[in-house]
Design an enzyme around this catalytic site. Structure first.
Site, PDB file in Angstrom:
ATOM      1  N   ARG A  28       0.823  -1.189  -0.027  1.00 14.87           N
ATOM      2  CA  ARG A  28      -0.585  -0.507  -0.445  1.00 14.87           C
ATOM      3  C   ARG A  28       0.778   0.674  -0.010  1.00 14.87           C
ATOM      4  O   ARG A  28       1.496   1.241   1.119  1.00 14.87           O
ATOM      5  CB  ARG A  28      -1.097  -0.228   1.265  1.00 14.87           C
ATOM      6  CG  ARG A  28      -0.306  -0.059   2.517  1.00 14.87           C
ATOM      7  CD  ARG A  28      -1.385   0.060   3.262  1.00 14.87           C
ATOM      8  NE  ARG A  28      -0.571  -0.781   5.194  1.00 14.87           N
ATOM      9  CZ  ARG A  28      -0.376   0.775   5.409  1.00 14.87           C
ATOM     10  NH1 ARG A  28       0.199   2.192   5.584  1.00 14.87           N
ATOM     11  NH2 ARG A  28       0.325  -0.407   6.667  1.00 14.87           N
ATOM     12  N   HIS A  61      -1.654   3.468   6.372  1.00 13.09           N
ATOM     13  CA  HIS A  61      -3.556   2.367   6.944  1.00 13.09           C
ATOM     14  C   HIS A  61      -4.849   2.810   6.752  1.00 13.09           C
ATOM     15  O   HIS A  61      -4.986   2.735   6.644  1.00 13.09           O
ATOM     16  CB  HIS A  61      -2.448   2.102   8.042  1.00 13.09           C
ATOM     17  CG  HIS A  61      -4.173   1.556   8.927  1.00 13.09           C
ATOM     18  ND1 HIS A  61      -4.041  -0.247   8.734  1.00 13.09           N
ATOM     19  CD2 HIS A  61      -5.135   1.285   9.547  1.00 13.09           C
ATOM     20  CE1 HIS A  61      -4.874  -0.892   9.665  1.00 13.09           C
ATOM     21  NE2 HIS A  61      -5.767  -0.012   9.352  1.00 13.09           N
ATOM     22  N   TYR A  63       6.652   5.406  10.734  1.00 16.46           N
ATOM     23  CA  TYR A  63       7.235   3.955  10.652  1.00 16.46           C
ATOM     24  C   TYR A  63       7.827   3.339   9.645  1.00 16.46           C
ATOM     25  O   TYR A  63       8.112   2.436   9.619  1.00 16.46           O
ATOM     26  CB  TYR A  63       6.400   2.960  11.487  1.00 16.46           C
ATOM     27  CG  TYR A  63       5.021   3.173  10.559  1.00 16.46           C
ATOM     28  CD1 TYR A  63       4.732   2.066   9.583  1.00 16.46           C
ATOM     29  CD2 TYR A  63       3.599   3.702  10.672  1.00 16.46           C
ATOM     30  CE1 TYR A  63       3.819   1.897   8.575  1.00 16.46           C
ATOM     31  CE2 TYR A  63       2.795   4.243  10.196  1.00 16.46           C
ATOM     32  CZ  TYR A  63       2.114   2.663   9.372  1.00 16.46           C
ATOM     33  OH  TYR A  63       1.914   2.743   8.618  1.00 16.46           O
TER      34      TYR A  63
END
Length: 356
Positions: free
Chosen positions: A252, A256, A265
């Site tokens: 992706r 998220h 992250y």
């Protein structure tokens, strides 16, 4: 273990056919169908992010980068099959015939958004991780008991394989030979946790061994590999051979959800590189250019039609009647208990409304 589960490809990132055995799949008609559907759902995804940033829908889960995994699976289904999506599979639901208006209503917090068109067996998107996996095993088993040839596909991410529902669902499906395809989109991160930190297995596909079912690993950005392996697994399911676990290795590009900041992250430079090298739409564009059939005017026409369809759905969503806040109390039980009635009365008094 990963050498026992090699990543299967039909078309590589440069648009070259690498599996001569399956070259027959790659026709101009099929490439254009896959390409147009992927453009359509990518445009919907980008529009939805824009709507969220404008405050016109709620928190939204983007899927850009995973279009081949969603289009390839949805087009392999038959109209009477079941679809069990996660919150990131509205692209697949669109291709399978879900209402764009209702998908947008779902992201606007409306229960009506969970309702598929008549005749479509599309389960409400699963927000809790992996809860749809046992549901899919049960629905597929029911189809088997009824004597139909209908099958189910169940989507989930890599994080779901760390949940108990994953193991319970696969175990049930294996024991009772439920006609279900378990389709894992391994986009490398369970929210902010990389796959290397949430499991010690080299692959997700190998987890099929525990349940004595086939496990295959595919390039999730190769729509032909996705389509072929999904079709194979569905055929196994329909002929009584039980479930299959497919690990679709993808990525992706974005967050998220729109409430997430992926820069915290992961190195977003990875996404930029992948967008230029392994993008699922780009490889089909490269194939068409290699074959001399890429038509810029045709692409613009597809984009214009998709844009008009999406804009019309947005307008329908925004014109939808306002929600009745009392409804949240009405369907907790078949007949409301006195406690629910009391809560409803007190809530309506608080907001100055009347009970209906």
């Amino acid at each position: 273990m990963d050498n026992l589960f090699p990543i299967f490809q039909v078309m590589d990132q440069n648009g070259n056919i690498v599996s001569e055995e399956h070259k027959y799949l790659v026709t101009e008609e099929r490439v254009k169908k896959f390409f147009s559907e992927m453009i359509r759902i990518r445009m919907f995804d980008r529009k939805s992010i824009s709507l969220q940033r404008q405050g016109r829908i709620g928190t939204y889960a983007p899927f850009e980068g995973q279009e081949a995994s969603q289009v390839g699976t949805a087009l392999a289904l038959k109209s009477d099959d079941w679809m069990f999506p996660t919150y990131r599979d509205h692209g697949a639901a669109m291709v399978f015939g879900h209402s764009l208006r209702n998908i947008l209503l779902f992201w606007n917090g409306r229960n009506e958004g969970c309702v598929p068109p008549d005749g479509k067996k599309i389960f409400p998107p699963a927000i809790p991780i992996a809860t749809q996996i046992p549901h899919a095993a049960g629905a597929a088993f029911a189809e088997k008991q009824k004597g139909t040839k209908n099958a189910a596909i169940c989507y989930f991410g890599d994080g779901a394989t760390s949940e108990g529902d994953f193991h319970e669902g696969l175990n049930f499906a294996s024991v009772f030979k439920s006609p279900v395809v378990y389709f894992n989109q391994n986009n490398q991160y369970a929210i902010s946790v990389p796959i290397s930190k949430q499991m010690n297995s080299a692959t997700i596909a190998q987890k099929a061994i525990a349940y004595d079912i086939p496990g295959v690993r595919i390039d999730g950005n190769d729509v032909f590999a996705v389509y072929l392996e999904t079709e194979r697994a569905l055929e196994r399911a329909r002929t009584g051979e039980g479930p299959t676990l497919i690990e679709s290795v993808t990525w992706r590009y974005g967050a998220h959800t729109t409430a997430d900041d992926p820069t915290k992250y992961r190195d977003q430079g990875d996404s930029a590189v992948r967008r230029m090298e392994t993008d699922p739409l780009l490889r089909l564009e490269r194939w068409m250019k290699n074959e001399g059939i890429y038509d810029e005017a045709w692409v613009k026409d597809i984009e214009a039609k998709a844009s008009a369809e999406i804009d019309a759905a947005v307008q329908e969503m925004e014109d939808f009647p306002s929600a009745d806040p009392a409804v949240i109390f009405d369907y907790v039980f078949e007949k409301p208990t006195w406690t629910i009635e009391k809560q409803k009365r007190e809530y309506l008094e608080l907001i100055g409304g009347e009970a209906k």
